[in-house]
Design an enzyme around this catalytic site. Structure first.
Site, PDB file in Angstrom:
ATOM      1  CD  GLU A   8      -2.896   1.224   2.323  1.00 65.56           C
ATOM      2  OE1 GLU A   8      -2.772   0.417   3.263  1.00 65.56           O
ATOM      3  OE2 GLU A   8      -3.770   2.091   2.296  1.00 65.56           O
TER       4      GLU A   8
ATOM      5  CG  HIS B 180      -7.797  -1.863   7.737  1.00 63.57           C
ATOM      6  ND1 HIS B 180      -8.643  -0.918   7.188  1.00 63.57           N
ATOM      7  CD2 HIS B 180      -6.707  -1.171   8.178  1.00 63.57           C
ATOM      8  CE1 HIS B 180      -8.084   0.282   7.292  1.00 63.57           C
ATOM      9  NE2 HIS B 180      -6.913   0.159   7.895  1.00 63.57           N
TER      10      HIS B 180
ATOM     11  CD  GLU C  70      -3.025  -1.832  10.551  1.00 63.33           C
ATOM     12  OE1 GLU C  70      -3.660  -1.958   9.481  1.00 63.33           O
ATOM     13  OE2 GLU C  70      -2.520  -0.744  10.912  1.00 63.33           O
TER      14      GLU C  70
ATOM     15  CG  MET D  11       0.198  -3.181   4.938  1.00 66.31           C
ATOM     16  SD  MET D  11      -0.856  -1.790   4.421  1.00 66.31           S
ATOM     17  CE  MET D  11      -1.971  -2.654   3.321  1.00 66.31           C
TER      18      MET D  11
ATOM     19  CD  GLU E   3      -6.258   3.344   6.605  1.00 61.41           C
ATOM     20  OE1 GLU E   3      -6.445   3.211   7.837  1.00 61.41           O
ATOM     21  OE2 GLU E   3      -5.603   2.505   5.936  1.00 61.41           O
TER      22      GLU E   3
ATOM     23  N   GLY F   6       3.166   2.338  10.942  1.00 62.66           N
ATOM     24  CA  GLY F   6       2.956   1.549  12.157  1.00 62.66           C
ATOM     25  C   GLY F   6       2.695   0.087  11.818  1.00 62.66           C
TER      26      GLY F   6
HETATM   27  N1  BES Z   1      -3.194   0.891   5.790  1.00 66.14           N
HETATM   28  C1  BES Z   1      -2.433   1.551   6.797  1.00 66.14           C
HETATM   29  C2  BES Z   1      -0.954   1.428   6.596  1.00 66.14           C
HETATM   30  C3  BES Z   1      -0.372   2.284   5.505  1.00 66.14           C
HETATM   31  C4  BES Z   1      -0.321   3.625   5.632  1.00 66.14           C
HETATM   32  C5  BES Z   1       0.156   1.750   4.373  1.00 66.14           C
HETATM   33  C6  BES Z   1       0.256   4.408   4.636  1.00 66.14           C
HETATM   34  C7  BES Z   1       0.703   2.526   3.386  1.00 66.14           C
HETATM   35  C8  BES Z   1       0.769   3.860   3.500  1.00 66.14           C
HETATM   36  C9  BES Z   1      -2.751   0.983   8.174  1.00 66.14           C
HETATM   37  O1  BES Z   1      -4.001   0.413   8.287  1.00 66.14           O
HETATM   38  C10 BES Z   1      -2.724   2.127   9.136  1.00 66.14           C
HETATM   39  O2  BES Z   1      -3.558   2.971   9.043  1.00 66.14           O
HETATM   40  N2  BES Z   1      -1.749   2.157  10.040  1.00 66.14           N
HETATM   41  C11 BES Z   1      -1.542   3.224  10.973  1.00 66.14           C
HETATM   42  C12 BES Z   1      -1.914   2.850  12.368  1.00 66.14           C
HETATM   43  C13 BES Z   1      -3.363   2.931  12.687  1.00 66.14           C
HETATM   44  C14 BES Z   1      -3.619   2.506  14.113  1.00 66.14           C
HETATM   45  C15 BES Z   1      -3.964   4.285  12.460  1.00 66.14           C
HETATM   46  C16 BES Z   1      -0.063   3.519  10.928  1.00 66.14           C
HETATM   47  O3  BES Z   1       0.677   2.756  10.340  1.00 66.14           O
HETATM   48  O4  BES Z   1       0.336   4.540  11.483  1.00 66.14           O
HETATM   49 ZN    ZN Z   2      -5.603   1.712   8.539  1.00 66.51          ZN
END
Ligand code: BES
Ligand code: ZN
Length: 850
Positions: free
Chosen positions: A122, A294, A291, A256, A313, A254
């Site tokens: 992603e 999701h 995660e 994926m 998101e 953080g």
């Molecule tokens: N899908 C995202 C990870 C992501 C973010 C992939 C940007 C590629 C580019 C994942 O679900 C996510 O949102 N992760 C957050 C933590 C969450 C608790 C808000 C993160 O990685 O900070």
């Molecule tokens: Zn997310």
């Protein structure tokens, strides 16, 4: 190999892909420098598409061969991918490419971290693995085989077969390429299991590097709780026989949500009492939930295009907040979320990076994983739930899952299930997705013989993204408290839709005090003309825990503003009001700990700028320090007991009860340190048997200028633990005096363990520095220069992490002309770098403005 002129992508230009994929099989021959990827993809023309150009994305790929229906073809290669003539009928595309995981420092696509192979696809990383229509609306069933000399070879879905050095995986659920994952390495599994409510047995594993086995139990428990919660609250079951999580040390974000194979930054999953703080445990629990959630909101139902990112998101952040509220304290979670929203989303929405929750254009999608899309996106769902009510929300969510399972959707699809469930017209509500900027809401009161009229006005400042904002739908939660502190009117949700609107409360005896925007029912800036005495009354009696806290915060802010602007002393009535709350043994310690907090220095700078003043970081710092000193003096007789009574002596548990007590004892400790010559902090440091106690003691010792011995001892104790050493690096920056912060950073960046290519380590030093208000904004400009130097150094290796850190500059127009000139010099210096990444170029161009 960057585009000379960066391309802008528009939501309005969306067209479906010209082909449908019936199946994908991928074969990997792993090699650190020359990994071979063979793909076999069954395409057929998409009857709903008008454009049938066969274009596959591909970046940094070395094409070895390509065939259509078994016949070699010679596609036309471009920077961004390839095109090829294809039959006007179903056909099979086969290609072989070679890629270099070791050379991949951007940590996007297939890369290596400490000898293990790992992917991050992603948003647009899959195109660095093979040629493919790398867009979320192309969903397909994947079969993957992996060849490699590693004990653990993982991909999405269920295992089909495994022999020595080869594994085959099949994921039965159609998915977009951004959810693909592959992991290979010398890993150990921490196993678990879960039985779904319909009786499906799911094997769970948390894969970690040897040595990290002792840090898995909490994450595994959090996963099981998340699985149960999604069944109980949303009726969503897990849908494979296996769910794997892998911890990786080098990761830009953080975590994926790859289907059946979540990949986590090790800082977001590994935990033990000795090495992790209460805050770490809580964050890990929330990220695992996020995660996992999701799997339904993102994976089973995905986004049609990246403009719809908030569809997965914003909704998933909303769901993980609900989860945390349910298993911990709802009011503490709400207050923490609002603190975070104001710290990260408000500055974004009120500065040059402002964009709607659903943007209309972007250059680099990685730059749009923003606080606006995540946090404001979650707030919008919270408002929708308030407006339609809990039952209708639950019905609409169920309809969404039933109607759209297996689809790639839009915000329109999401809103339609609410319209169909409730009969409401959400046309105006939809402005929350389309307009940038934080609405300002002001209220005046009129009292006339038992009749109270509240007159509201809303106004959103225009921005480049939204030059002409229209009134939004605001759910305003209001309650009334009388002079005796009793609630005379419970919470009402007023629904404001006009630019100006009045609401009347009738048949009241005496004039009540109005508690407005309870629970922070809408993400706005509220102006309410309430006297300090009335605010103190709400601080003492409001039945809404959020607003009670909020009144304390507003009083603290006006006290600080009066100190900053008029040289006044801290407000005595505020100090008294807070004293009463923190002494109230009936209140949750975690809540009382929040009451001891102050607005951040950067929040104060924003408030000053909003009122037309130029914030001076040195004066702000001095006012905060003086306020902390005044609190310490004023609560001197209370602090030792508050501290002792909430120091936990039982065996460590990371639960809400114990961590709340520790939060209060540590909040007391930080004040106590100012009047006891750091004696209690030193004692706590020496006796600490968990990281929460150890780190808080260390922070206080450093802040008091008495930390040098403990800093050394801490390093000696933890030098082999990467995650703890990140804290060691970060804390020294956070607690540094503003005058010395940039020197502290310079020293730390010369430390042998400052591995700047690791995003966690880079962030622990430079990220902490960018957040150090006084140090970063040092009048000499040394802070700006230092950060710019490091951004220039990191950009060629890791554009994504570099670009994210550029947001440190987004507030630059708040400050004085000298600082603005210094910042502008640095922005221009970075922008002048040859081959600056698209990510960083877009961020800095937007921040800099014309
Ligand atoms: N899908 C995202 C990870 C992501 C973010 C992939 C940007 C590629 C580019 C994942 O679900 C996510 O949102 N992760 C957050 C933590 C969450 C608790 C808000 C993160 O990685 O900070
Ligand atoms: Zn997310």
């Amino acid at each position: 190999m960057r585009d000379a002129a960066p391309q802008t992508i528009y939501l309005a230009d969306y067209t479906p892909f010209g082909f449908i994929i019936d199946s994908v099989s991928l074969h990997f021959d792993l090699d650190p420098r020359k990994t071979r990827v063979k793909s076999r993809i069954a395409f057929r023309p998409n009857p709903d598409a008008t454009d049938n150009t066969f274009f596959l994305h591909g970046e940094n790929l070395n094409l070895i061969s390509a065939m259509i229906d078994g016949t070699p073809v010679t596609p036309k290669l471009t920077e961004a991918g390839l095109t090829c003539d294809v039959p006007d009928a179903p056909f099979v595309w086969e290609a072989e490419v070679e890629i270099d995981p070791t050379g991949n420092t951007a940590l996007e696509g297939l890369y290596m971290s400490n000898g293990m192979y790992c992917t991050q696809c992603e948003a647009e990383g899959f195109r660095k693995i093979t040629y493919y229509p790398d867009r979320p609306d192309v969903m397909a069933v994947f079969t993957v085989t992996i060849n490699g000399p590693h004990p653990v070879l993982l991909s999405n879905g269920n295992p089909v077969s495994a022999a020595e050095h080869v594994a085959e995986w099949h994921d039965p659920w159609p998915k977009p390429s951004y959810l693909f994952a592959l992991v290979a390495g010398d890993l150990v599994a921490h196993p678990g299991s879960f039985t779904t409510k319909s009786g499906r047995d799911v094997a769970l594993n948390l894969y970690v590097r040897p040595g990290d086995e002792g840090k898995c139990a909490f994450g595994m428990q959090a996963l099981k709780e998340s699985m149960k919660w999604d069944e109980d609250v949303y009726g969503r079951e897990y849908d494979l026989d296996l769910f794997n999580i892998v911890a990786v040390d080098d990761f830009n974000m953080g975590a994926m949500e790859n289907k059946g194979l979540n990949v986590f930054n090790s800082s977001a999953v590994l935990a033990s009492p000795e090495t992790s703080t209460d805050m770490n445990f809580e964050r890990i629990e929330a990220i695992i939930a996020h995660e996992y959630f999701h799997n339904w909101t993102g994976n089973r139902i995905t986004c049609r295009d990246w403009f719809q990112l908030c569809l997965k998101e914003g909704l998933t952040v909303f769901r993980d907040s609900q989860f945390t509220s349910d298993i911990r304290s709802a009011s503490v979670k709400r207050i923490s979320d609002v603190i975070d929203l104001r710290a990260r989303q408000f500055p974004e929405d009120q500065g040059p990076l402002a964009h709607p929750v659903r943007p209309e254009s972007f250059q680099e999608i990685n730059n749009f994983y923003t606080a606006t899309i995540y946090e404001k996106g979650a707030e919008v769902i919270g408002m929708l739930k308030l407006l339609v009510g809990d039952d209708a929300y639950a019905k609409a969510a169920t309809l969404y899952f039933d109607r759209h399972d297996g689809q790639a959707c839009t915000i329109e699809d999401w809103l339609r299930v609410f319209e169909d469930t409730t009969g409401r017209d959400l046309t105006q509500f939809k402005r929350w997705y389309g307009q940038a900027g934080t609405p300002h809401l002001s209220v005046t009161e009129a009292w006339d013989h038992g009749k109270l009229t509240l007159h509201f006005k809303q106004h959103t400042p225009p921005s480049a993204a939204t030059p002409d904002p229209q009134p939004q739908v605001l759910p305003i939660a209001v309650g009334l408290i009388d002079q005796d502190g009793d609630e005379v009117e419970e919470t009402n949700i007023l629904e404001m839709t006009q630019a100006e609107q009045s609401f009347v409360f009738d048949n009241l005896g005496t004039r009540p005090i109005v508690s407005i925007l309870r629970g922070f029912s809408a993400p706005v800036v509220l102006t309410q003309d309430l006297s300090d005495a009335d605010r103190a009354h709400l601080l003492a009696y409001d039945t809404d825990p959020f607003n009670r806290w909020e009144q304390g915060r507003i009083l603290a802010r006006s006290s600080l503003m009066a100190m900053i602007l008029e040289g006044k002393k801290p407000n005595k009535d505020w100090l008294k009001g807070i004293r009463a709350v923190i002494s109230d043994e009936h209140l949750d310690p975690a809540y009382r700990a929040l009451m001891l907090g102050l607005p951040s220095q950067s929040d104060l700078a924003r408030a000053l700028a909003e009122d037309g003043h130029t914030p001076d970081p040195d004066i702000i710092y001095a006012a905060v320090e003086a306020t902390r000193a005044a609190m310490a003096k004023s609560y001197a007789n209370l602090l030792p007991t508050l501290y002792r009574r909430h120091t936990v002596s039982e065996d460590y548990e990371p639960d809400a009860i114990q961590s709340g007590k520790r939060a209060l004892s540590n909040a007391a400790l930080s004040l106590l340190t100012r009047i006891d010559d750091a004696a209690a902090a030193q004692k706590q440091y020496d006796a600490a048997d968990n990281m929460t106690q150890q780190l808080s003691a260390l922070a206080n010792l450093i802040h008091a200028g008495k930390g040098s011995k403990a800093v050394q001892a801490f390093e000696a104790q933890w030098k082999d633990d990467r995650l703890v050493m990140d804290k060691w690096f970060g804390l020294q920056v956070m607690e540094a005096d503003p005058e010395e912060a940039h020197e502290v950073v310079e020293t730390l960046t010369k430390h042998a363990d400052f591995n700047w290519k690791n995003p966690n380590r880079f962030r622990s030093v430079l990220g902490a520095f960018a957040a150090h208000h006084g140090g970063f904004h040092h009048a000499s400009g040394a802070g700006y220069r230092l950060l710019a130097d490091w951004l220039i150094k990191l950009d060629p290796l890791n554009p994504q992490t570099t670009a994210r850190m550029c947001s440190a500059f987004q507030t630059w127009k708040r400050y004085d002309a000298d600082r603005q000139a210094l910042i502008k010099t640095e922005l221009d210096r970075i922008l002048a770098q040859p081959d600056l990444s698209r990510d960083t170029t877009e961020m800095l161009t937007r921040i800099r403005g014309a």
